[in-house]
Scaffold this motif. Structure first.
Motif, short mmCIF file in Angstrom:
data_model
loop_
_atom_site.label_atom_id
_atom_site.label_comp_id
_atom_site.label_asym_id
_atom_site.label_seq_id
_atom_site.Cartn_x
_atom_site.Cartn_y
_atom_site.Cartn_z
N ARG A 1 0.83 -1.21 0.00
CA ARG A 1 0.00 0.00 0.00
C ARG A 1 0.87 1.26 0.00
NH1 ARG A 1 -1.15 -2.99 4.20
NH2 ARG A 1 -0.44 -1.42 5.65
N ASN A 2 0.35 2.33 -0.62
CA ASN A 2 1.00 3.62 -0.49
C ASN A 2 0.99 4.02 0.99
OD1 ASN A 2 1.58 3.91 -3.17
ND2 ASN A 2 -0.14 5.26 -3.60
N ASP A 3 2.03 4.69 1.43
CA ASP A 3 2.22 5.15 2.82
C ASP A 3 2.56 4.03 3.78
OD1 ASP A 3 1.94 7.89 2.28
OD2 ASP A 3 -0.24 7.71 2.37
N GLN A 4 2.71 2.81 3.29
CA GLN A 4 3.07 1.68 4.16
C GLN A 4 4.52 1.82 4.61
OE1 GLN A 4 2.27 -2.13 2.48
NE2 GLN A 4 3.36 -3.21 4.06
N LEU A 5 4.76 1.55 5.89
CA LEU A 5 6.10 1.60 6.45
C LEU A 5 6.81 0.28 6.22
CD1 LEU A 5 8.09 3.34 8.10
CD2 LEU A 5 7.15 2.27 10.14
N LEU A 6 8.07 0.34 5.76
CA LEU A 6 8.90 -0.84 5.53
C LEU A 6 10.22 -0.68 6.27
CD1 LEU A 6 8.54 -1.13 1.64
CD2 LEU A 6 7.27 -2.42 3.36
N ILE A 7 10.84 -1.81 6.57
CA ILE A 7 12.20 -1.84 7.10
C ILE A 7 13.07 -2.49 6.04
CG2 ILE A 7 13.72 -2.64 8.94
CD1 ILE A 7 11.55 -0.66 9.88
N LEU A 8 14.10 -1.79 5.56
CA LEU A 8 15.02 -2.30 4.56
C LEU A 8 16.34 -2.66 5.22
CD1 LEU A 8 14.53 0.46 1.83
CD2 LEU A 8 13.17 -1.59 2.19
N THR A 9 16.88 -3.82 4.87
CA THR A 9 18.17 -4.25 5.38
C THR A 9 19.00 -4.76 4.21
OG1 THR A 9 17.07 -4.97 7.42
CG2 THR A 9 19.32 -5.71 7.09
N ILE A 10 20.22 -4.27 4.11
CA ILE A 10 21.12 -4.71 3.05
C ILE A 10 21.95 -5.86 3.61
CG2 ILE A 10 23.05 -4.06 1.57
CD1 ILE A 10 21.94 -1.15 1.75
N PRO A 11 21.83 -7.06 3.00
CA PRO A 11 22.60 -8.20 3.51
C PRO A 11 24.09 -7.97 3.27
CG PRO A 11 21.40 -8.81 1.52
CD PRO A 11 21.02 -7.40 1.84
N ALA A 12 24.89 -8.41 4.22
CA ALA A 12 26.34 -8.23 4.12
C ALA A 12 27.03 -9.49 4.62
CB ALA A 12 26.78 -7.03 4.93
N PRO A 13 28.18 -9.84 4.03
CA PRO A 13 28.93 -10.99 4.54
C PRO A 13 29.51 -10.67 5.92
CG PRO A 13 30.19 -9.84 2.85
CD PRO A 13 28.83 -9.19 2.90
N PRO A 14 29.93 -11.68 6.65
CA PRO A 14 30.53 -11.42 7.96
C PRO A 14 31.71 -10.46 7.84
CG PRO A 14 30.23 -13.77 7.59
CD PRO A 14 29.90 -13.09 6.30
N SER A 15 31.86 -9.61 8.83
CA SER A 15 32.93 -8.63 8.82
C SER A 15 34.28 -9.29 9.06
CB SER A 15 32.66 -7.59 9.91
OG SER A 15 33.72 -6.67 9.97
N PRO A 16 35.31 -8.90 8.30
CA PRO A 16 36.64 -9.49 8.50
C PRO A 16 37.34 -8.93 9.74
CG PRO A 16 36.73 -7.85 6.77
CD PRO A 16 35.28 -7.98 7.18
N SER A 17 36.75 -7.92 10.35
CA SER A 17 37.38 -7.28 11.51
C SER A 17 36.34 -6.98 12.56
CB SER A 17 38.06 -5.99 11.07
OG SER A 17 38.42 -5.22 12.18
N SER A 18 36.70 -7.14 13.82
CA SER A 18 35.76 -6.85 14.90
C SER A 18 35.54 -5.35 15.08
CB SER A 18 36.26 -7.46 16.22
OG SER A 18 37.51 -6.89 16.55
N THR A 19 36.36 -4.52 14.43
CA THR A 19 36.19 -3.07 14.53
C THR A 19 35.16 -2.53 13.54
OG1 THR A 19 38.01 -2.65 13.01
CG2 THR A 19 38.54 -2.73 15.37
N LEU A 20 34.79 -3.34 12.54
CA LEU A 20 33.78 -2.93 11.58
C LEU A 20 32.41 -3.44 12.00
CD1 LEU A 20 35.68 -3.79 8.27
CD2 LEU A 20 35.36 -1.54 9.29
N PRO A 21 31.34 -2.71 11.67
CA PRO A 21 30.00 -3.20 12.03
C PRO A 21 29.69 -4.52 11.33
CG PRO A 21 29.88 -1.08 10.86
CD PRO A 21 31.32 -1.44 10.98
N ALA A 22 28.92 -5.38 12.00
CA ALA A 22 28.57 -6.69 11.45
C ALA A 22 27.70 -6.55 10.20
CB ALA A 22 27.85 -7.52 12.49
N GLU A 23 26.80 -5.57 10.19
CA GLU A 23 25.95 -5.32 9.03
C GLU A 23 25.46 -3.88 9.08
OE1 GLU A 23 21.58 -6.80 10.44
OE2 GLU A 23 22.95 -8.33 9.73
N PRO A 24 25.07 -3.33 7.94
CA PRO A 24 24.55 -1.96 7.95
C PRO A 24 23.26 -1.89 8.77
CG PRO A 24 24.91 -2.76 5.70
CD PRO A 24 25.11 -3.91 6.62
N PRO A 25 22.99 -0.75 9.40
CA PRO A 25 21.76 -0.63 10.18
C PRO A 25 20.52 -0.66 9.28
CG PRO A 25 22.86 1.48 10.05
CD PRO A 25 23.78 0.48 9.42
N PRO A 26 19.37 -1.08 9.81
CA PRO A 26 18.14 -1.09 9.00
C PRO A 26 17.74 0.34 8.61
CG PRO A 26 17.78 -2.09 11.17
CD PRO A 26 19.17 -1.58 11.14
#
Length: 106
Positions: free
Chosen positions: A55-80
């Motif tokens: 529907r028009n005006d419907q609220l959605l949550i978008l998430t971009i899938p990402a592979p596991p982070s190679p470093s613990s200093t980087l975020p695990a995945e982008p925020p929704p």
């Protein structure tokens, strides 16, 4: 020569296909999670291909899938990203959605 107000965009679109999960409730009231893709994206919105009628005006949550982070200093995945459906059209068994982000991307 400027464009009419209806044809001006707040930010430039980039024509790129990015996989994205969309979560929401469809037109029948059923909660869903779908993997789809962008057809183009900007800082303020996106154009998506979706197998569901929404529907028009419907609220959605978008998430971009990402592979596991190679470093613990980087975020695990982008925020929704919260977005609202602004328009939709049917095309060849899918729905093309114009969505506006609730907060512009940085």
């Amino acid at each position: 020569m400027g464009l009419p107000a209806a044809e001006r965009r707040r930010s430039q679109r980039i024509h790129v296909q990015i996989p994205v999960f969309i979560r929401g409730t469809d037109a029948a009231g059923v909660e869903f999670l779908e993997l789809t893709k962008t057809l183009d994206i900007s800082a303020t919105g996106a154009y998506l291909a979706c197998p569901r009628l929404l529907r028009n005006d419907q609220l959605l949550i978008l998430t971009i899938p990402a592979p596991p982070s190679p470093s613990s200093t980087l975020p695990a995945e982008p925020p929704p990203i919260q977005a609202r459906v602004k328009r939709h059209t049917a095309s060849g068994g899918i729905y093309l959605l114009g969505v506006e982000f609730m907060k512009a991307l940085d």
